[in-house]
Design an enzyme around this catalytic site. Structure first.
Site, short mmCIF file in Angstrom:
data_model
loop_
_atom_site.label_atom_id
_atom_site.label_comp_id
_atom_site.label_asym_id
_atom_site.label_seq_id
_atom_site.Cartn_x
_atom_site.Cartn_y
_atom_site.Cartn_z
N ARG A 164 -1.94 -1.23 5.10
CA ARG A 164 -1.98 -2.69 5.05
C ARG A 164 -3.39 -3.21 4.77
NH1 ARG A 164 3.12 -4.10 7.29
NH2 ARG A 164 2.79 -6.10 6.33
N ARG A 204 -3.57 -9.84 4.28
CA ARG A 204 -3.64 -10.19 5.69
C ARG A 204 -5.05 -10.48 6.21
NH1 ARG A 204 0.98 -7.62 9.19
NH2 ARG A 204 -0.26 -5.75 9.37
N ARG A 235 -3.07 -16.24 -2.22
CA ARG A 235 -1.71 -16.44 -1.74
C ARG A 235 -1.42 -17.87 -1.26
NH1 ARG A 235 1.49 -13.43 1.04
NH2 ARG A 235 2.54 -15.42 1.04
N ASP A 250 6.23 -4.94 -1.08
CA ASP A 250 6.79 -4.85 0.28
C ASP A 250 7.99 -3.92 0.23
OD1 ASP A 250 6.53 -6.18 3.09
OD2 ASP A 250 8.66 -6.02 2.69
N TYR A 275 16.48 -3.46 8.81
CA TYR A 275 16.36 -4.85 8.35
C TYR A 275 17.69 -5.37 7.80
CZ TYR A 275 11.31 -4.85 8.98
OH TYR A 275 10.07 -4.80 9.53
O1 1CP Z 1 -1.99 -2.86 2.05
C1 1CP Z 1 -0.77 -2.78 2.08
O2 1CP Z 1 -0.25 -1.87 2.73
C2 1CP Z 1 -0.02 -3.82 1.31
C3 1CP Z 1 1.33 -3.60 0.90
C4 1CP Z 1 2.40 -3.69 1.98
C5 1CP Z 1 3.06 -2.60 2.53
C6 1CP Z 1 2.76 -1.13 2.34
C7 1CP Z 1 3.01 -4.86 2.49
C8 1CP Z 1 2.62 -6.24 2.19
N1 1CP Z 1 4.06 -4.49 3.28
C9 1CP Z 1 4.11 -3.12 3.32
C10 1CP Z 1 5.08 -2.27 4.01
C11 1CP Z 1 5.94 -2.85 5.04
N2 1CP Z 1 6.58 -4.05 5.08
C12 1CP Z 1 6.34 -2.11 6.18
C13 1CP Z 1 5.90 -0.71 6.45
C14 1CP Z 1 4.52 -0.71 6.98
C15 1CP Z 1 4.32 -1.04 8.40
O3 1CP Z 1 4.96 -0.39 9.26
O4 1CP Z 1 3.52 -1.93 8.70
C16 1CP Z 1 7.20 -2.91 6.93
C17 1CP Z 1 7.87 -2.55 8.23
C18 1CP Z 1 7.34 -4.11 6.23
C19 1CP Z 1 8.18 -5.26 6.62
C20 1CP Z 1 7.34 -6.48 6.71
N3 1CP Z 1 6.94 -7.19 5.64
C21 1CP Z 1 6.78 -7.06 7.86
C22 1CP Z 1 6.94 -6.53 9.28
C23 1CP Z 1 7.84 -7.42 10.06
C24 1CP Z 1 8.38 -6.75 11.28
O5 1CP Z 1 9.54 -6.30 11.23
O6 1CP Z 1 7.65 -6.67 12.29
C25 1CP Z 1 6.05 -8.18 7.46
C26 1CP Z 1 5.30 -9.14 8.31
C27 1CP Z 1 6.15 -8.24 6.05
C28 1CP Z 1 5.48 -9.19 5.14
C29 1CP Z 1 4.30 -8.64 4.44
N4 1CP Z 1 4.30 -7.49 3.67
C30 1CP Z 1 3.05 -7.30 3.12
C31 1CP Z 1 2.23 -8.38 3.56
C32 1CP Z 1 0.78 -8.57 3.15
C33 1CP Z 1 3.02 -9.19 4.39
C34 1CP Z 1 2.60 -10.45 5.08
C35 1CP Z 1 3.10 -11.62 4.31
C36 1CP Z 1 2.08 -12.59 3.94
O7 1CP Z 1 0.90 -12.32 3.75
O8 1CP Z 1 2.53 -13.76 3.80
#
Ligand code: 1CP
Length: 322
Positions: free
Chosen positions: A5, A9, A18, A54, A129
């Site tokens: 990640r 963020r 964004r 994602d 999910y």
């Molecule tokens: O640097 C990176 O890793 C960017 C790419 C990335 C990746 C690999 C994003 C962007 N998401 C993910 C994978 C992801 N998404 C996972 C596996 C990684 C982990 O365990 O953290 C999971 C479970 C998700 C699902 C997801 N998407 C969540 C988690 C929610 C929960 O169930 O607790 C969230 C908050 C997102 C949104 C998301 N995805 C990525 C970003 C930068 C964001 C935040 C959205 C935003 O900035 O508005």
């Protein structure tokens, strides 16, 4: 070394690009994907980029009605819990992910010698999910289906494994030079349930990827009791969260695999001396492994000071310079 990640963020430049763009729109625009993927590489000097996308992007690409809600995460409009619901899950076909192919191509050009890591969500985490309809603490509907309707579970996991593979193939064929499979929530399962209900599908994915000869990383959270099985599933590198010291993880995973990890992301809120001390400890324990990719034990927390990540990157480079 790189950070899970790292793209997004915690970075002000990410929040700026964004500002007016919803998450899923950002994931479908090659120019934004490329810019956001490059940001942490430019700023921190990490050794690898992770593709900005994602885990739910391929589900959307096959027509599942879902959104990523700010502060919540992925939300599925109509959760899948029965056989008619399953029919909505078709395979990823060539042409479903043109923005992925285009962005990977751009990135490989811009990154030069720095590798691009492609990724996907593993079937269990995606199933959670889809079945729960959003983030879940206890995964109760998922487990009810897994325990109560094994044939439906099998069909769901097969379909999700095919979608996951399709998303990874698209990235590797466009030029990604490693992949990480995120099974973030699989730590909710016992070893026995993991072995019978999840391992066959993840190991199928790793087997299908073997022909590409790219390093395959497998990661989950809270997987101390599952580390041996995560290794058995067939990845080249097993990701370890911060709960198990790396030298102990070497024992659990067994020979033939490298490890990735495992600084607790919350450590980055402590004073620098603490971060440095714990980093040295991880590097020293990691020497017991056949290979070690330094990373956090889970993703960068959104309120992390980006300067801490830059300093940590330089420190790991300095400590491991030969
Ligand atoms: O640097 C990176 O890793 C960017 C790419 C990335 C990746 C690999 C994003 C962007 N998401 C993910 C994978 C992801 N998404 C996972 C596996 C990684 C982990 O365990 O953290 C999971 C479970 C998700 C699902 C997801 N998407 C969540 C988690 C929610 C929960 O169930 O607790 C969230 C908050 C997102 C949104 C998301 N995805 C990525 C970003 C930068 C964001 C935040 C959205 C935003 O900035 O508005």
């Amino acid at each position: 070394m790189w950070f899970m990640r790292q793209a997004g963020r915690s970075l002000p430049e990410y929040r700026q690009v964004r500002a007016d763009v919803p998450m899923l729109e950002a994931c479908s625009r090659p120019d934004l994907i490329t810019e956001i993927t490059m940001q942490p590489v430019r700023r921190h000097g990490v050794d690898a980029a992770i593709f900005f996308s994602d885990i739910v992007v391929p589900l959307r690409a096959v027509g599942i009605d879902l959104d990523i809600k700010p502060g919540v995460g992925p939300v599925v409009a109509d959760p899948i819990r029965d056989a008619p619901g399953l029919k909505r899950l078709r395979d990823v076909e060539p042409g479903d992910l043109p923005y992925v192919t285009e962005a990977v191509g751009q990135l490989v050009g811009e990154l030069g010698d720095t590798p691009l890591i492609g990724f996907a969500g593993a079937p269990f985490t995606l199933a959670s999910y889809l079945i729960e309809g959003g983030p879940s603490k206890n995964h109760e509907h998922t487990k009810a289906l897994m325990y109560g309707e094994p044939e439906l579970w099998d069909e769901l996991m097969r379909r999700l494994a095919a979608i996951t593979l399709g998303f990874l193939r698209a990235q590797v064929e466009a030029g990604a030079s490693a992949v990480q499979l995120f099974d973030s929530w699989v730590g909710a399962l016992s070893a026995e349930d993991y072995r019978s209900c999840v391992l066959p599908y993840t190991s199928w994915i790793f087997g299908q990827l073997a022909e590409y000869e790219v390093p395959r990383i497998h990661f989950g959270v809270g997987t101390g009791e599952l580390l041996g099985l995560l290794g058995e599933a067939g990845a080249d590198v097993v990701g370890v969260d911060w709960r198990v010291p790396l030298d102990e993880a070497v024992r659990r995973v067994g020979p033939g695999r490298a490890l990735q990890g495992n600084l607790d992301p919350a450590t980055l809120f402590a004073p620098w001396e603490v971060v440095a001390g714990r980093t040295r400890d991880i590097l020293s324990r990691g020497r017991a492994a056949e290979g070690h990719v330094f990373n956090l034990g889970h993703g960068v927390l959104p309120s992390t000071d980006p300067d801490m990540l830059t300093r940590l990157t330089a420190y790991v480079h300095e400590q491991t310079a030969r």
